[in-house]
Design an enzyme around this catalytic site. Structure first.
Site, PDB file in Angstrom:
ATOM      1  N   GLU A  75       0.842  -1.204   0.000  1.00 29.31           N
ATOM      2  CA  GLU A  75       0.000   0.000   0.000  1.00 29.31           C
ATOM      3  C   GLU A  75       0.878   1.255   0.000  1.00 29.31           C
ATOM      4  O   GLU A  75       0.564   2.248  -0.665  1.00 29.31           O
ATOM      5  CB  GLU A  75      -0.887  -0.042   1.247  1.00 29.31           C
ATOM      6  CG  GLU A  75      -1.997   0.958   1.302  1.00 29.31           C
ATOM      7  CD  GLU A  75      -3.110   0.736   0.279  1.00 29.31           C
ATOM      8  OE1 GLU A  75      -2.918   1.140  -0.875  1.00 29.31           O
ATOM      9  OE2 GLU A  75      -4.156   0.197   0.648  1.00 29.31           O
TER      10      GLU A  75
ATOM     11  N   THR B  65      -4.406   8.676  -4.600  1.00 27.90           N
ATOM     12  CA  THR B  65      -4.537   8.647  -3.136  1.00 27.90           C
ATOM     13  C   THR B  65      -3.522   9.588  -2.498  1.00 27.90           C
ATOM     14  O   THR B  65      -3.845  10.309  -1.544  1.00 27.90           O
ATOM     15  CB  THR B  65      -4.349   7.208  -2.614  1.00 27.90           C
ATOM     16  OG1 THR B  65      -5.357   6.398  -3.213  1.00 27.90           O
ATOM     17  CG2 THR B  65      -4.481   7.124  -1.111  1.00 27.90           C
TER      18      THR B  65
END
Ligand code: HSE
Length: 311
Positions: free
Chosen positions: A129, A181
């Site tokens: 991530e 993001t």
């Protein structure tokens, strides 16, 4: 024969409106398909059979970085090859990077007869991530691994709590624009007012209590975010109108899926979830924005072995 396993790794929705970085749920669809092979040397090889153009260099790939974190804790004669067939579009806000990272390490762990705990797998997958967003958040990874709805009480050490829920239908709309993001995190305020924090933790506690008690009214009242949504919603076309029409169509509530640009709404029945999809059409149709809508449910299972060829 080289030992291998093929898994489906589900899309997920992080934050659940009020729970920035601490709440998430697994969706019944879509899911990535991944094949993981056990190798006899410390190496990680990544290949993609999709057309998303993601980097295949292991350290720059979410699945690869997660596996690199895992092999560091294994004897030197163990490595992995992963072949990814991504169906969750990167940058959509429904946990594409987490699906890659979590699917890779769960599949690899199955080939190791479950050597690592789920919390270890969350820790490894957070390295994947981090490649995508520059941050080690687990609110997509945890539901992707555990299934259902999860609370990340702590990232370090990893402490995940499974949250029961009554039946819920999820309508997701993905406007075809890109929101990174890392950008959506960079614009957030670093400091917040105490009065906003009080409202927010009231809603987080209310949402968790509503889910566990099966109290739809409490769930709906708690789906409010006074900290992140006011900043990020400017990135999403027609957000206020979208939300208000979806709620008028019967949705309990909803908001930005993860860092966006997808938006999700929770409903108590398939019929309401369908009306919510029509409300979305009524906003995005006239605006001429290309979008894709899913009507789905919460998956009680996280990453799962492919056993029927269907997904
Ligand atoms: N909690 C993360 C964020 C999820 O909102 O930035 C990103 O997928």
């Amino acid at each position: 024969m080289i030992p291998e396993i093929t898994v489906y790794s589900p899309a997920t929705i992080a934050n659940l409106v009020c729970g920035f970085d601490v709440l998430g749920l697994a969706l019944a669809e879509p899911a990535d398909k991944m094949t993981i092979r056990l190798l006899s040397e410390r190496t990680v090889i990544v290949r993609h059979t999709d057309d998303f153009g993601l980097p295949e260099e292991a350290a720059r790939n979410c699945a690869g970085a997660a596996l690199l974190a895992m092999v560091e804790e294994l004897p030197a004669n163990i490595g992995f090859e992963v072949v990814c067939e991504k169906r969750i579009k990167p940058g959509s806000g429904i946990g594409s990077s987490a699906a890659s990272a979590a699917g890779a390490v769960v599949g690899a762990n199955m080939l190791l007869d479950g050597k690592f705990s789920n919390n270890d797998l969350v820790r490894f997958a957070m390295s994947g991530e981090e490649v995508a967003s520059g941050s080690r958040h687990a609110d997509n990874i945890a539901p992707c691994i555990f299934g259902g709805i999860t609370l990340i009480r702590s990232n370090h050490p990893v402490d995940i709590v499974a949250i029961d829920s009554p039946p819920l239908y999820v309508t997701v709309v993905h406007p075809q624009i890109e929101v990174k993001t890392s950008d959506a995190r960079a614009i957030l305020k670093k400091q917040i007012f105490l009065k906003d924090a009080v409202t927010q933790w009231g809603n987080v506690a209310g949402l968790v209590a509503g889910l566990m008690k099966g109290d739809y009214g409490l769930i709906g009242r708690s789906l409010e975010d006074v900290i992140v949504e006011p900043v990020r919603s400017i990135l999403i076309p027609g957000f206020a109108e979208l939300k208000s029409r979806c709620k008028a169509a019967g949705a309990l509530g909803g908001g930005i899926a993860g860092a966006g640009p997808s938006v999700f709404m929770l409903s108590t029945s398939a019929a309401i979830a369908q009306s919510v999809a029509e409300a979305i059409d009524s906003v995005y149709g006239p605006m001429g924005i290309p979008y894709h809508t899913y009507i789905t449910t919460i998956s009680p299972q996280g990453v799962r072995v492919v056993d029927d060829g269907l997904c």
